[in-house]
Motif scaffolding. Sequence first.
Motif, PDB file in Angstrom:
ATOM      1  N   ALA A 117       0.904  -1.266   0.051  1.00  0.00           N
ATOM      2  CA  ALA A 117      -0.005  -0.043  -0.148  1.00  0.00           C
ATOM      3  C   ALA A 117       0.979   1.260   0.075  1.00  0.00           C
ATOM      4  CB  ALA A 117      -0.876   0.146   1.165  1.00  0.00           C
ATOM      5  N   GLY A 118       0.542   2.468  -0.798  1.00  0.00           N
ATOM      6  CA  GLY A 118       1.173   3.546  -0.688  1.00  0.00           C
ATOM      7  C   GLY A 118       1.107   4.264   0.526  1.00  0.00           C
ATOM      8  N   GLY A 119       0.097   4.139   1.208  1.00  0.00           N
ATOM      9  CA  GLY A 119       0.017   4.961   2.408  1.00  0.00           C
ATOM     10  C   GLY A 119       0.266   3.938   3.736  1.00  0.00           C
ATOM     11  N   PRO A 120      -0.414   4.718   4.827  1.00  0.00           N
ATOM     12  CA  PRO A 120      -0.054   4.098   5.983  1.00  0.00           C
ATOM     13  C   PRO A 120      -0.507   2.430   6.089  1.00  0.00           C
ATOM     14  CG  PRO A 120      -0.951   5.951   6.667  1.00  0.00           C
ATOM     15  CD  PRO A 120      -1.430   5.584   4.968  1.00  0.00           C
ATOM     16  N   ARG A 121       0.046   1.500   6.766  1.00  0.00           N
ATOM     17  CA  ARG A 121      -0.147   0.063   6.981  1.00  0.00           C
ATOM     18  C   ARG A 121      -1.761  -0.206   6.735  1.00  0.00           C
ATOM     19  NH1 ARG A 121       4.808  -2.038   6.639  1.00  0.00           N
ATOM     20  NH2 ARG A 121       6.530  -0.887   7.825  1.00  0.00           N
ATOM     21  N   GLY A 122      -2.230  -0.265   5.775  1.00  0.00           N
ATOM     22  CA  GLY A 122      -3.698  -0.609   5.520  1.00  0.00           C
ATOM     23  C   GLY A 122      -3.872  -1.738   4.868  1.00  0.00           C
ATOM     24  N   SER A 123      -2.686  -2.301   4.364  1.00  0.00           N
ATOM     25  CA  SER A 123      -2.876  -3.475   3.250  1.00  0.00           C
ATOM     26  C   SER A 123      -3.466  -4.848   3.655  1.00  0.00           C
ATOM     27  CB  SER A 123      -1.714  -3.533   2.401  1.00  0.00           C
ATOM     28  OG  SER A 123      -0.477  -3.621   3.221  1.00  0.00           O
ATOM     29  N   ALA A 124      -3.623  -5.064   4.898  1.00  0.00           N
ATOM     30  CA  ALA A 124      -3.911  -6.385   5.481  1.00  0.00           C
ATOM     31  C   ALA A 124      -5.365  -6.985   4.957  1.00  0.00           C
ATOM     32  CB  ALA A 124      -3.895  -6.445   7.016  1.00  0.00           C
ATOM     33  N   GLY A 125      -6.280  -5.876   4.564  1.00  0.00           N
ATOM     34  CA  GLY A 125      -7.558  -6.217   4.137  1.00  0.00           C
ATOM     35  C   GLY A 125      -7.412  -6.833   2.922  1.00  0.00           C
ATOM     36  N   ALA A 126      -6.386  -6.516   1.894  1.00  0.00           N
ATOM     37  CA  ALA A 126      -6.562  -7.094   0.557  1.00  0.00           C
ATOM     38  C   ALA A 126      -6.087  -8.547   0.617  1.00  0.00           C
ATOM     39  CB  ALA A 126      -5.415  -6.300  -0.176  1.00  0.00           C
ATOM     40  N   CYS A 127      -5.055  -8.887   1.682  1.00  0.00           N
ATOM     41  CA  CYS A 127      -4.653 -10.342   1.919  1.00  0.00           C
ATOM     42  C   CYS A 127      -5.926 -11.043   2.429  1.00  0.00           C
ATOM     43  CB  CYS A 127      -3.252 -10.187   2.809  1.00  0.00           C
ATOM     44  SG  CYS A 127      -1.959  -9.873   2.089  1.00  0.00           S
ATOM     45  N   GLU A 128      -6.712 -10.453   3.310  1.00  0.00           N
ATOM     46  CA  GLU A 128      -7.902 -11.214   3.846  1.00  0.00           C
ATOM     47  C   GLU A 128      -8.797 -11.658   2.970  1.00  0.00           C
ATOM     48  OE1 GLU A 128      -7.992 -12.463   6.932  1.00  0.00           O
ATOM     49  OE2 GLU A 128      -6.071 -11.778   7.252  1.00  0.00           O
ATOM     50  N   GLN A 129      -9.006 -10.599   1.921  1.00  0.00           N
ATOM     51  CA  GLN A 129      -9.655 -10.875   0.920  1.00  0.00           C
ATOM     52  C   GLN A 129      -9.169 -12.122  -0.237  1.00  0.00           C
ATOM     53  OE1 GLN A 129     -10.066  -7.242  -1.275  1.00  0.00           O
ATOM     54  NE2 GLN A 129     -11.049  -6.134   0.621  1.00  0.00           N
ATOM     55  N   LEU A 130      -7.875 -12.050  -0.276  1.00  0.00           N
ATOM     56  CA  LEU A 130      -7.448 -13.192  -1.171  1.00  0.00           C
ATOM     57  C   LEU A 130      -7.428 -14.704  -0.655  1.00  0.00           C
ATOM     58  CD1 LEU A 130      -4.163 -11.377  -2.335  1.00  0.00           C
ATOM     59  CD2 LEU A 130      -6.325 -12.211  -3.608  1.00  0.00           C
ATOM     60  N   ARG A 131      -7.406 -14.817   0.882  1.00  0.00           N
ATOM     61  CA  ARG A 131      -7.714 -15.739   1.649  1.00  0.00           C
ATOM     62  C   ARG A 131      -8.966 -16.504   1.240  1.00  0.00           C
ATOM     63  NH1 ARG A 131      -4.167 -16.936   5.691  1.00  0.00           N
ATOM     64  NH2 ARG A 131      -2.701 -15.315   6.141  1.00  0.00           N
ATOM     65  N   GLN A 132     -10.043 -15.786   0.811  1.00  0.00           N
ATOM     66  CA  GLN A 132     -11.346 -16.463   0.387  1.00  0.00           C
ATOM     67  C   GLN A 132     -10.933 -16.962  -0.732  1.00  0.00           C
ATOM     68  OE1 GLN A 132     -13.833 -16.693   2.662  1.00  0.00           O
ATOM     69  NE2 GLN A 132     -12.390 -16.002   4.211  1.00  0.00           N
ATOM     70  N   VAL A 133     -10.520 -16.092  -1.672  1.00  0.00           N
ATOM     71  CA  VAL A 133     -10.238 -16.807  -3.120  1.00  0.00           C
ATOM     72  C   VAL A 133      -9.550 -17.941  -3.203  1.00  0.00           C
ATOM     73  CG1 VAL A 133      -9.300 -15.968  -5.520  1.00  0.00           C
ATOM     74  CG2 VAL A 133     -10.322 -14.431  -4.078  1.00  0.00           C
ATOM     75  N   VAL A 134      -8.429 -18.006  -2.416  1.00  0.00           N
ATOM     76  CA  VAL A 134      -7.495 -19.165  -2.099  1.00  0.00           C
ATOM     77  C   VAL A 134      -8.218 -20.244  -1.529  1.00  0.00           C
ATOM     78  CG1 VAL A 134      -5.557 -20.346  -0.960  1.00  0.00           C
ATOM     79  CG2 VAL A 134      -5.269 -17.969  -1.792  1.00  0.00           C
ATOM     80  N   LYS A 135      -9.041 -20.211  -0.882  1.00  0.00           N
ATOM     81  CA  LYS A 135      -9.784 -21.250  -0.163  1.00  0.00           C
ATOM     82  C   LYS A 135     -11.030 -21.560  -1.214  1.00  0.00           C
ATOM     83  CE  LYS A 135     -13.276 -22.220   3.445  1.00  0.00           C
ATOM     84  NZ  LYS A 135     -13.929 -21.648   4.702  1.00  0.00           N
ATOM     85  N   ALA A 136     -11.455 -20.967  -1.994  1.00  0.00           N
ATOM     86  CA  ALA A 136     -12.235 -21.084  -3.017  1.00  0.00           C
ATOM     87  C   ALA A 136     -11.717 -22.054  -4.175  1.00  0.00           C
ATOM     88  CB  ALA A 136     -13.252 -20.100  -3.791  1.00  0.00           C
ATOM     89  N   LEU A 137     -10.491 -22.093  -4.511  1.00  0.00           N
ATOM     90  CA  LEU A 137      -9.896 -22.675  -5.421  1.00  0.00           C
ATOM     91  C   LEU A 137      -9.131 -23.736  -5.012  1.00  0.00           C
ATOM     92  CD1 LEU A 137      -8.164 -19.557  -7.471  1.00  0.00           C
ATOM     93  CD2 LEU A 137     -10.337 -20.998  -7.950  1.00  0.00           C
ATOM     94  N   GLY A 138      -9.441 -24.371  -3.768  1.00  0.00           N
ATOM     95  CA  GLY A 138      -8.947 -25.560  -3.201  1.00  0.00           C
ATOM     96  C   GLY A 138      -7.478 -25.223  -2.343  1.00  0.00           C
ATOM     97  N   GLY A 139      -6.988 -23.970  -2.272  1.00  0.00           N
ATOM     98  CA  GLY A 139      -5.751 -24.026  -1.696  1.00  0.00           C
ATOM     99  C   GLY A 139      -5.607 -23.802  -0.003  1.00  0.00           C
ATOM    100  N   ALA A 141      -4.103 -20.931   2.471  1.00  0.00           N
ATOM    101  CA  ALA A 141      -3.206 -19.752   2.721  1.00  0.00           C
ATOM    102  C   ALA A 141      -2.390 -20.058   4.065  1.00  0.00           C
ATOM    103  CB  ALA A 141      -4.044 -18.594   2.842  1.00  0.00           C
ATOM    104  N   VAL A 142      -1.293 -19.824   3.824  1.00  0.00           N
ATOM    105  CA  VAL A 142      -0.364 -19.705   5.349  1.00  0.00           C
ATOM    106  C   VAL A 142      -0.715 -18.852   6.262  1.00  0.00           C
ATOM    107  CG1 VAL A 142       1.558 -20.771   4.135  1.00  0.00           C
ATOM    108  CG2 VAL A 142       1.650 -18.538   4.471  1.00  0.00           C
ATOM    109  N   PRO A 143      -0.664 -19.006   7.493  1.00  0.00           N
ATOM    110  CA  PRO A 143      -1.205 -17.981   8.425  1.00  0.00           C
ATOM    111  C   PRO A 143      -0.559 -16.762   8.405  1.00  0.00           C
ATOM    112  CG  PRO A 143      -0.794 -20.342   9.701  1.00  0.00           C
ATOM    113  CD  PRO A 143      -0.262 -20.199   8.241  1.00  0.00           C
ATOM    114  N   LEU A 144       0.714 -16.479   8.271  1.00  0.00           N
ATOM    115  CA  LEU A 144       1.437 -15.177   8.180  1.00  0.00           C
ATOM    116  C   LEU A 144       1.116 -14.626   6.767  1.00  0.00           C
ATOM    117  CD1 LEU A 144       3.137 -13.481   9.964  1.00  0.00           C
ATOM    118  CD2 LEU A 144       5.079 -14.302   8.479  1.00  0.00           C
ATOM    119  N   GLN A 145       1.007 -13.250   6.870  1.00  0.00           N
ATOM    120  CA  GLN A 145       0.777 -12.486   5.483  1.00  0.00           C
ATOM    121  C   GLN A 145       1.690 -11.113   5.944  1.00  0.00           C
ATOM    122  OE1 GLN A 145      -3.183 -12.195   5.617  1.00  0.00           O
ATOM    123  NE2 GLN A 145      -3.474 -10.039   6.338  1.00  0.00           N
ATOM    124  N   VAL A 146       2.147 -10.699   4.666  1.00  0.00           N
ATOM    125  CA  VAL A 146       3.240  -9.762   4.656  1.00  0.00           C
ATOM    126  C   VAL A 146       2.663  -8.503   4.170  1.00  0.00           C
ATOM    127  CG1 VAL A 146       5.291  -8.595   3.922  1.00  0.00           C
ATOM    128  CG2 VAL A 146       5.156 -10.929   5.015  1.00  0.00           C
TER     129      VAL A 146
END
Length: 218
Positions: A117-139, A141-146
Amino acid sequence: MIRFRTLCVAGSPARGSHTRALVAHVGRLLERRGSETSLADLAELGLPPSHPDHYWSAEPHPVARAREFIDAVRASDALVLGTPVYHSGYSGLLKSAVDLLPRDAFEGRAVALVSHAGGPRGSAGACEQLRQVVKALGGWAVPLQVSTVTADFTGDTTGDLAGDFTGGRRTLDEAGPVHARCEELADQLAAFTRAMRGAGAPGDRAEGRANGRAGVAA
C-alpha cells in the motif's frame, strides 16, 4: 531435502512495481529454502480478461498466454500471490487473472499472501480478501501474511525495473522490520509445502504435465 516449485504472481498493473519487488524478495528467500521459483508479473504477461464463456468451459482457453499461465499454476507446488492495495482491496488485474483459473487450480497447494500500500499500513484487508479466493480454489493460505509501504524499500527507483527475477534495483530493505516477516513467511510456505508433498500432493500429481513456464520470467 524435498525440493518444490513455487510460482510467484505479481498482481500490479505497473511495471517495476513495489509489489513485484516484494514478491521477488519472497521468491529469493524461497530459493534459499530449496524452491525452484518463477515469477509471473501480470504487468508484463498481457493476459486476456476473464469471461464467463471460458470460466465454465471444459475446453482449453483459446488464448495461448492464458493457457501458459494456467499451466504454470498447475505445475507449481506452492504459490505466492502479491497485490497492490486499491480502495482497501486487491487489484482488478489479479482478480481477472485468478478468474482464468479452473476451480481446483490451488488444490493441495500452500499459498503465501503479500500486499503493498502506498499509505499507512492498511493492506492487510487485501490479503484477507485473497484468503477467501485461495479457499475457493482449493488452496491453503499460510497463517502469516506480509504488508509493505514505500518506506520499506530501498534503491534507485528510476529507469527500467523490468527484467530478471531480481526485480531491478528497487529492493526490500533487509535492515528493516519487514524482512524478518518475509523470512518467516518463506519458512511457513516451505514447511507446509513439504508436508503436503509428503502426503502425495500436488507436485507428484504434476509430474508429466507441461511445466507451463513459457512466457513466465525465471
